[in-house]
Design a protein around this motif. Structure first.
Motif, PDB file in Angstrom:
ATOM      1  N   ASN A   1       0.845  -1.198   0.000  1.00  0.00           N
ATOM      2  CA  ASN A   1       0.000   0.000   0.000  1.00  0.00           C
ATOM      3  C   ASN A   1       0.876   1.242   0.000  1.00  0.00           C
ATOM      4  OD1 ASN A   1      -2.696  -1.136   0.294  1.00  0.00           O
ATOM      5  ND2 ASN A   1      -1.953  -1.866   2.264  1.00  0.00           N
ATOM      6  N   PRO A   2       0.417   2.301  -0.662  1.00  0.00           N
ATOM      7  CA  PRO A   2       1.176   3.556  -0.567  1.00  0.00           C
ATOM      8  C   PRO A   2       1.072   4.080   0.862  1.00  0.00           C
ATOM      9  CG  PRO A   2      -0.876   3.900  -1.755  1.00  0.00           C
ATOM     10  CD  PRO A   2      -0.766   2.428  -1.484  1.00  0.00           C
ATOM     11  N   LEU A   3       2.138   4.625   1.362  1.00  0.00           N
ATOM     12  CA  LEU A   3       2.162   5.110   2.737  1.00  0.00           C
ATOM     13  C   LEU A   3       2.777   6.493   2.764  1.00  0.00           C
ATOM     14  CD1 LEU A   3       1.866   4.565   5.817  1.00  0.00           C
ATOM     15  CD2 LEU A   3       4.169   3.607   5.731  1.00  0.00           C
ATOM     16  N   TYR A   4       2.020   7.450   3.262  1.00  0.00           N
ATOM     17  CA  TYR A   4       2.518   8.812   3.412  1.00  0.00           C
ATOM     18  C   TYR A   4       2.624   9.103   4.900  1.00  0.00           C
ATOM     19  CZ  TYR A   4       2.714  13.869   3.556  1.00  0.00           C
ATOM     20  OH  TYR A   4       3.088  15.149   3.821  1.00  0.00           O
TER      21      TYR A   4
END
Length: 105
Positions: free
Chosen positions: A44-47
């Motif tokens: 998953n993209p994680l910011y």
């Protein structure tokens, strides 16, 4: 002592396995937590917000909690060194967030 292929027993040089952009993250959280993040959030993209953003969100929640406990706007302005307009905007924003979160339950 037997030689097993269990990945948990392999003592590795993380810099050869972990992508370079994540080296510092790995160093901060350590192997166990890094692997937990991979297990739960991998793919998953994680910011990650900057610390200032996080601190502001904590402050805003503290303001809203004090407001819910009955503190008046003028008291909140003195305590948090913000204008009444800012305090009103923060409490309205927190109220809206709570409403949205409760609606999703």
């Amino acid at each position: 002592m037997s030689n097993t292929n269990n990945n948990n027993d392999y003592d590795y040089d993380y810099k050869k396995i972990v992508p370079p952009r994540l080296h510092r993250f790995y160093e901060i959280v350590g192997r166990e937590k890094y692997e937990q993040v991979l297990e739960e959030l991998g793919g998953n993209p994680l910011y990650i917000n900057c610390k200032e953003s996080y601190d502001r969100a904590k402050r805003n929640r503290a303001i809203y909690d004090d407001y819910l406990k009955g503190m008046e706007y003028i008291e909140l302005t003195s305590k948090y060194k913000l204008s009444v307009t800012m305090i009103r905007n923060i409490t309205a924003q927190c109220r809206e967030q709570d409403k949205e979160q409760n609606a999703g339950l």
